[in-house]
Design a protein around this motif. Sequence first.
Motif, short mmCIF file in Angstrom:
data_model
loop_
_atom_site.label_atom_id
_atom_site.label_comp_id
_atom_site.label_asym_id
_atom_site.label_seq_id
_atom_site.Cartn_x
_atom_site.Cartn_y
_atom_site.Cartn_z
N SER A 167 0.87 -1.39 -0.10
CA SER A 167 0.01 0.01 -0.08
C SER A 167 0.82 1.43 -0.05
O SER A 167 0.61 2.01 -0.68
CB SER A 167 -0.99 0.08 1.17
N ASN A 168 1.93 1.12 0.74
CA ASN A 168 2.88 2.56 0.79
C ASN A 168 3.42 2.64 -0.46
O ASN A 168 3.64 3.85 -1.09
CB ASN A 168 3.78 2.15 2.11
N CYS A 169 3.77 1.72 -1.22
CA CYS A 169 4.35 1.87 -2.68
C CYS A 169 3.41 2.25 -3.29
O CYS A 169 3.65 3.32 -4.36
CB CYS A 169 4.97 0.47 -2.83
N ARG A 170 2.22 2.00 -3.49
CA ARG A 170 1.20 2.33 -4.41
C ARG A 170 0.90 3.65 -4.25
O ARG A 170 0.54 4.79 -4.93
CB ARG A 170 0.22 1.55 -4.29
N ALA A 171 0.77 4.15 -2.96
CA ALA A 171 0.56 5.42 -2.51
C ALA A 171 1.61 6.40 -2.91
O ALA A 171 1.08 7.63 -3.45
CB ALA A 171 0.37 5.60 -0.81
N LEU A 172 2.65 6.00 -2.96
CA LEU A 172 4.10 7.15 -3.35
C LEU A 172 3.92 7.19 -4.95
O LEU A 172 4.09 8.01 -5.51
CB LEU A 172 5.38 6.52 -2.84
N GLU A 173 3.57 5.82 -5.53
CA GLU A 173 3.37 5.98 -7.02
C GLU A 173 2.54 6.59 -7.66
O GLU A 173 2.65 7.29 -8.85
CB GLU A 173 3.56 4.25 -7.64
#
Length: 590
Positions: A189-195
């Motif tokens: 989720s953190n990766c997707r939010a940053l992306e």
Amino acid sequence: MPGILGHRASLPRQLAFRFLPDGTDDAAVEWTYHDLAEHAAAVATGLLRRELTGHRVVLALDPGLHYIAALFGIFQAGATAVPSFPPTGKRALARFLSIVEDCAPDVIIADTRLADRVAQFEAELPASAARPHWMFVDDDWFRRAAGARRPDGDTRATVRTDGPALLQYTSGSTGDPKGIVLTHDNLVSNCRALEANMGYEPDRVGCTWLPPYHDMGLMGTIMLAVHGGWPLVLMPPAYFVQRPYRWLKAVTDHKVTISVGPNFAFDICTSSITDEELATLDLSSLRQVFCGSEPVSRATLDAFRDRFGPRGYDETSLIPCYGLAEATLYVSGKRTGSAVKTVWLDKAALENGRVRHLTAEDAEDAEAADAGRAARIVSCGEVAEGHEVIVVDPGERRQAEPGRVGEIWVRGPNVATGYLGKPELTAATFTARLADPGDELTYLRTGDLGFLHEGELCVTGRLKDLVVIAGRNLYPQDIEHSVRSAHEKLRGAAVFSVPGESGEELVVVTEFRGTARQLAEEIDAVRDAVTAAVTAGHGVAPADVHFAPVGAISMTTSGKVRRDATRKAYVQGTLKKLTPAADALPLSVR
């Protein structure tokens, strides 16, 4: 996360990491995703043989490629990774031991150079603490392990995405460690939010020197790069600290498009990079530079822009952001390519918890007329996609009225499940509810203060660090900036209050770049400069200015001042002091 690495390794060979062991290209080592997968499989095999699926594994390797391989090997084995400092210094050893005692791991993965020190480490642990197995790895270990895989070739356990993946310890006091339980869902989720903030770029290249045992260095660079499938240039943190130029030179040499650093990193680049070094830099490739982990200073950004703008740096690439380990990492950030937004506030109103906006013209007049009547707050941008932020009166537990500063509360898929073995603290921090009847939504209480402005989050400080004197809320980071700027020989600063005869009194601790004898020659002038800067800028005179040697102020792994730890040392009389000999002092202070 292990499934993502498997997918990357199944594709045609692609560069994953370029590691600069000494901070330069002289001894660079490159790994593809295939290389990373093979090394991770060796670690996973060793853990699966010990049937450690579901168990905790402390990762205490030096920053580098072996660290990343061990991390993904732990994931593949279905175990929980516990990032830690390597136990190679007094402070690092204390933190390492506190983590081991708190999480009771079954295995510690460390470098082979520490093999003969196990008895020493275990002697430091309480008698009641478990003695974990040690796995020592280096290049030779990986070569041997490559020929000793499981016969069926299976190096992966079944991993539940909602199960614990990583135990991230906060960077506070070693005496009270708090391990934050992060799931694989949290990490993705953190990766997707940053992306969602970054967007897609086919030619993306990253660069980091941040410690991989810190949330920004681990979740904000290494995992993000693997998730996104773009190459990442890495160097050990020590080589950046020794010579900050190496960071920006790596950006230049490798045409880096995305990087990250806390506020202090921009400060030391501005102050330490020489004109000769500056002439070798080209920062025009940068499109995203995340700046977070500590309050973002407008003065820092201005100085960095002025210094490096002629070398291709475009401030629209800068992304002031806000996050915390309890939310995996990312909560909000400026939209890529937009201008950095600065909010001008009346400082006196802010000290009383009110948000009163000034026009830029009013703010400039206020600064010129009253040496800082205006406060400049850098916006940390829009809240991450799929997340919600509210600002709450922490005492009333109701949403703060418009125009008031309050505690930042967060909800969304980045929020962790809680603290290991601390149910009461977990309930108070991760399942906070508003006092409004019928409102059953739960939030993460961040302990940070701020307000929302035009849909963006503005962070003003830390609730527990507020200095309250005569009913005014003074933000220590603002006073610390004034202290550091007061004299060229002052480096670090920590500000806090202590009880006095007539109420709370302000104490300034600052590091002096020089010897005790040099301080003796200038002590009157330096103390007067600090007192004048603090009094003029913040309306309060320090009750004490404590001069300390460089390195005396306690810092977190990301470079944030540990004010509470510094205050405790000051009160207990254990804080180092740069004390000139009596015969070296001016007559006025003997």
